[in-house]
Design a protein around this motif. Structure first.
Motif, PDB file in Angstrom:
ATOM      1  N   LEU A  85      14.364   2.220  -5.556  1.00 59.32           N
ATOM      2  CA  LEU A  85      14.162   1.606  -4.255  1.00 59.32           C
ATOM      3  C   LEU A  85      13.187   0.441  -4.376  1.00 59.32           C
ATOM      4  CD1 LEU A  85      13.854   4.885  -2.214  1.00 59.32           C
ATOM      5  CD2 LEU A  85      15.639   3.145  -1.892  1.00 59.32           C
ATOM      6  N   GLY A  86      13.428  -0.572  -3.586  1.00 55.80           N
ATOM      7  CA  GLY A  86      12.533  -1.713  -3.522  1.00 55.80           C
ATOM      8  C   GLY A  86      12.477  -2.239  -2.100  1.00 55.80           C
ATOM      9  N   ALA A  87      11.591  -3.179  -1.870  1.00 55.22           N
ATOM     10  CA  ALA A  87      11.476  -3.814  -0.559  1.00 55.22           C
ATOM     11  C   ALA A  87      11.481  -5.319  -0.737  1.00 55.22           C
ATOM     12  CB  ALA A  87      10.197  -3.373   0.144  1.00 55.22           C
ATOM     13  N   ILE A  88      12.041  -5.998   0.238  1.00 59.80           N
ATOM     14  CA  ILE A  88      11.990  -7.458   0.302  1.00 59.80           C
ATOM     15  C   ILE A  88      11.630  -7.862   1.719  1.00 59.80           C
ATOM     16  CG2 ILE A  88      13.628  -7.902  -1.573  1.00 59.80           C
ATOM     17  CD1 ILE A  88      15.789  -8.347   0.560  1.00 59.80           C
ATOM     18  N   ALA A  89      11.028  -9.023   1.869  1.00 65.16           N
ATOM     19  CA  ALA A  89      10.740  -9.546   3.202  1.00 65.16           C
ATOM     20  C   ALA A  89      12.048  -9.943   3.871  1.00 65.16           C
ATOM     21  CB  ALA A  89       9.804 -10.753   3.094  1.00 65.16           C
ATOM     22  N   GLN A  90      12.246  -9.469   5.092  1.00 64.60           N
ATOM     23  CA  GLN A  90      13.465  -9.747   5.856  1.00 64.60           C
ATOM     24  C   GLN A  90      13.083  -9.707   7.330  1.00 64.60           C
ATOM     25  OE1 GLN A  90      16.433 -11.338   5.807  1.00 64.60           O
ATOM     26  NE2 GLN A  90      17.037 -10.018   4.095  1.00 64.60           N
ATOM     27  N   PRO A  91      13.056 -10.865   7.994  1.00 63.93           N
ATOM     28  CA  PRO A  91      12.477 -10.952   9.343  1.00 63.93           C
ATOM     29  C   PRO A  91      13.035  -9.959  10.360  1.00 63.93           C
ATOM     30  CG  PRO A  91      12.883 -13.136   8.459  1.00 63.93           C
ATOM     31  CD  PRO A  91      13.499 -12.171   7.481  1.00 63.93           C
ATOM     32  N   ASN A  92      14.328  -9.656  10.313  1.00 62.07           N
ATOM     33  CA  ASN A  92      14.922  -8.815  11.349  1.00 62.07           C
ATOM     34  C   ASN A  92      15.094  -7.355  10.934  1.00 62.07           C
ATOM     35  OD1 ASN A  92      15.261 -11.041  13.128  1.00 62.07           O
ATOM     36  ND2 ASN A  92      17.091 -11.663  11.997  1.00 62.07           N
ATOM     37  N   ALA A  93      14.525  -6.983   9.814  1.00 59.32           N
ATOM     38  CA  ALA A  93      14.707  -5.628   9.293  1.00 59.32           C
ATOM     39  C   ALA A  93      13.494  -4.755   9.605  1.00 59.32           C
ATOM     40  CB  ALA A  93      14.947  -5.678   7.789  1.00 59.32           C
ATOM     41  N   HIS A  94      13.673  -3.451   9.464  1.00 60.42           N
ATOM     42  CA  HIS A  94      12.572  -2.501   9.560  1.00 60.42           C
ATOM     43  C   HIS A  94      12.998  -1.211   8.880  1.00 60.42           C
ATOM     44  CE1 HIS A  94      14.970  -0.761  12.774  1.00 60.42           C
ATOM     45  NE2 HIS A  94      14.147   0.272  12.827  1.00 60.42           N
ATOM     46  N   PHE A  95      12.029  -0.387   8.507  1.00 55.43           N
ATOM     47  CA  PHE A  95      12.334   0.927   7.961  1.00 55.43           C
ATOM     48  C   PHE A  95      11.152   1.869   8.171  1.00 55.43           C
ATOM     49  CE2 PHE A  95      10.913  -1.564   4.185  1.00 55.43           C
ATOM     50  CZ  PHE A  95       9.863  -0.768   3.725  1.00 55.43           C
ATOM     51  N   ASN A  96      11.417   3.154   8.032  1.00 51.80           N
ATOM     52  CA  ASN A  96      10.347   4.136   8.150  1.00 51.80           C
ATOM     53  C   ASN A  96       9.690   4.356   6.800  1.00 51.80           C
ATOM     54  OD1 ASN A  96      12.546   5.526   7.032  1.00 51.80           O
ATOM     55  ND2 ASN A  96      12.109   7.424   8.110  1.00 51.80           N
ATOM     56  N   ALA A  97       8.431   4.706   6.825  1.00 47.68           N
ATOM     57  CA  ALA A  97       7.657   4.849   5.592  1.00 47.68           C
ATOM     58  C   ALA A  97       6.413   5.668   5.899  1.00 47.68           C
ATOM     59  CB  ALA A  97       7.286   3.470   5.032  1.00 47.68           C
ATOM     60  N   ILE A  98       5.509   5.735   4.929  1.00 48.42           N
ATOM     61  CA  ILE A  98       4.248   6.451   5.107  1.00 48.42           C
ATOM     62  C   ILE A  98       3.102   5.503   4.763  1.00 48.42           C
ATOM     63  CG2 ILE A  98       2.834   8.398   4.349  1.00 48.42           C
ATOM     64  CD1 ILE A  98       5.425   9.877   3.703  1.00 48.42           C
ATOM     65  N   LEU A  99       2.160   5.402   5.666  1.00 48.24           N
ATOM     66  CA  LEU A  99       0.971   4.580   5.444  1.00 48.24           C
ATOM     67  C   LEU A  99      -0.099   5.467   4.824  1.00 48.24           C
ATOM     68  CD1 LEU A  99      -0.228   1.715   5.914  1.00 48.24           C
ATOM     69  CD2 LEU A  99      -1.198   2.617   8.042  1.00 48.24           C
ATOM     70  N   VAL A 100      -0.509   5.129   3.605  1.00 48.19           N
ATOM     71  CA  VAL A 100      -1.421   5.970   2.833  1.00 48.19           C
ATOM     72  C   VAL A 100      -2.760   5.266   2.665  1.00 48.19           C
ATOM     73  CG1 VAL A 100      -1.785   7.155   0.635  1.00 48.19           C
ATOM     74  CG2 VAL A 100       0.525   7.005   1.601  1.00 48.19           C
ATOM     75  N   ARG A 101      -3.826   5.962   3.053  1.00 50.97           N
ATOM     76  CA  ARG A 101      -5.172   5.431   2.849  1.00 50.97           C
ATOM     77  C   ARG A 101      -5.687   5.907   1.498  1.00 50.97           C
ATOM     78  NH1 ARG A 101     -10.799   5.806   3.521  1.00 50.97           N
ATOM     79  NH2 ARG A 101     -11.704   4.245   4.932  1.00 50.97           N
ATOM     80  N   ILE A 102      -6.079   4.966   0.658  1.00 49.63           N
ATOM     81  CA  ILE A 102      -6.567   5.290  -0.679  1.00 49.63           C
ATOM     82  C   ILE A 102      -8.007   5.784  -0.590  1.00 49.63           C
ATOM     83  CG2 ILE A 102      -7.063   4.372  -2.980  1.00 49.63           C
ATOM     84  CD1 ILE A 102      -4.789   2.407  -2.541  1.00 49.63           C
ATOM     85  N   GLY A 103      -8.286   6.905  -1.251  1.00 52.43           N
ATOM     86  CA  GLY A 103      -9.616   7.492  -1.189  1.00 52.43           C
ATOM     87  C   GLY A 103     -10.439   7.214  -2.439  1.00 52.43           C
ATOM     88  N   VAL A 104     -11.671   7.686  -2.410  1.00 49.64           N
ATOM     89  CA  VAL A 104     -12.626   7.572  -3.521  1.00 49.64           C
ATOM     90  C   VAL A 104     -12.763   6.107  -3.941  1.00 49.64           C
ATOM     91  CG1 VAL A 104     -13.370   8.570  -5.703  1.00 49.64           C
ATOM     92  CG2 VAL A 104     -11.860   9.882  -4.234  1.00 49.64           C
TER      93      VAL A 104
END
Length: 244
Positions: A85-104
């Motif tokens: 899987l990969g991602a590219i910038a695409q103005p009209n697109a969207h997808f679900n994902a997980i926002l992860v905060r990096i610790g330590v």
């Protein structure tokens, strides 16, 4: 193809990355909270924890990017090349994902991720591109830096670089961790492009594995009842590894 950021060479990463990769992995501000958008195997907690420590993982929608099966690489595979899987910038697109905060140590965390995602590039994501998957969830501190790994030259699966079920199993297990009802997993399928009949069922000899159990029955139920994967799952089950 449109990218949304100007990339700044990072002297901090120069010692740990090949020179041709430094330019597309910008320097972070280690004094600020650091977040990554996890949209593939990093959605699975066990997979993330093999690379970074985390303090928060929140389901989100991300606007302005397309997720798809279009990163061909044999870097991570022990025996066979595959499409990730990969991602590219695409103005009209969207997808679900997980926002992860990096610790330590955020600097060490980003460096570890950059090594893991060695042939991907990393760019900043504007806060207004991130929306809660549900509810009114606070998504990061106002001064946080949010990053996504993207692909420079997207290429879809083919017979030499198929989708591997073991990699997909890890990704969907992360979706099920976030939402056991399977809605998040179904939306993952619906907002991922370039699904393909070039799809190997490598479960008997998995190319990718994590230590936690994989909910295969639930994963196959999601794949078999959600378009477009319901068109490919039967051919996947008949496909062999012998042509590698």
């Amino acid at each position: 193809m449109i990218f949304l950021a100007t990339f700044i060479p990072s002297s901090a990463l120069a010692l740990s990355l090949p020179s041709h990769q430094v330019v597309c992995k910008p320097q972070i501000d280690p004094a600020k909270p650091q977040y990554i958008v996890a949209y593939g195997s990093l959605m699975a907690k066990a997979s993330r924890n093999s690379t970074i420590s985390e303090t928060q993982a929140t389901p989100i929608w991300i606007d302005g990017f397309e997720r798809g099966w279009f990163y061909r690489s044999s870097v991570y595979s022990h025996t066979a090349p595959m499409t990730y899987l990969g991602a590219i910038a695409q103005p009209n697109a969207h997808f679900n994902a997980i926002l992860v905060r990096i610790g330590v140590s955020v600097k060490r965390g980003i460096e570890n991720l950059d090594r893991r995602e060695t042939n991907y590039c990393r760019q900043r994501v504007k806060r207004d591109r991130i929306k809660p998957w549900w509810g009114a969830v606070q998504l990061g501190e106002p001064d946080a830096q949010i990053w996504i790994y993207y692909v420079q030259k997207p290429q879809p699966p083919n017979v030499q670089y198929p989708i591997f079920q073991s990699y997909l199993d890890i990704t969907l297990s992360g979706a099920i961790e976030i939402d056991p009802t399977s809605e998040f997993g179904q939306q993952f399928i619906q907002t991922t492009t370039y699904w393909s009949s070039f799809w190997v069922n490598d479960r008997p000899q998995p190319e990718r594995a994590i230590e936690t159990p994989i909910p295969r029955i639930q994963i196959d139920r999601i794949l078999g009842t959600t378009a477009p994967t319901n068109r490919y799952i039967l051919s996947r089950s008949k496909r062999r590894l012998s042509y590698f």
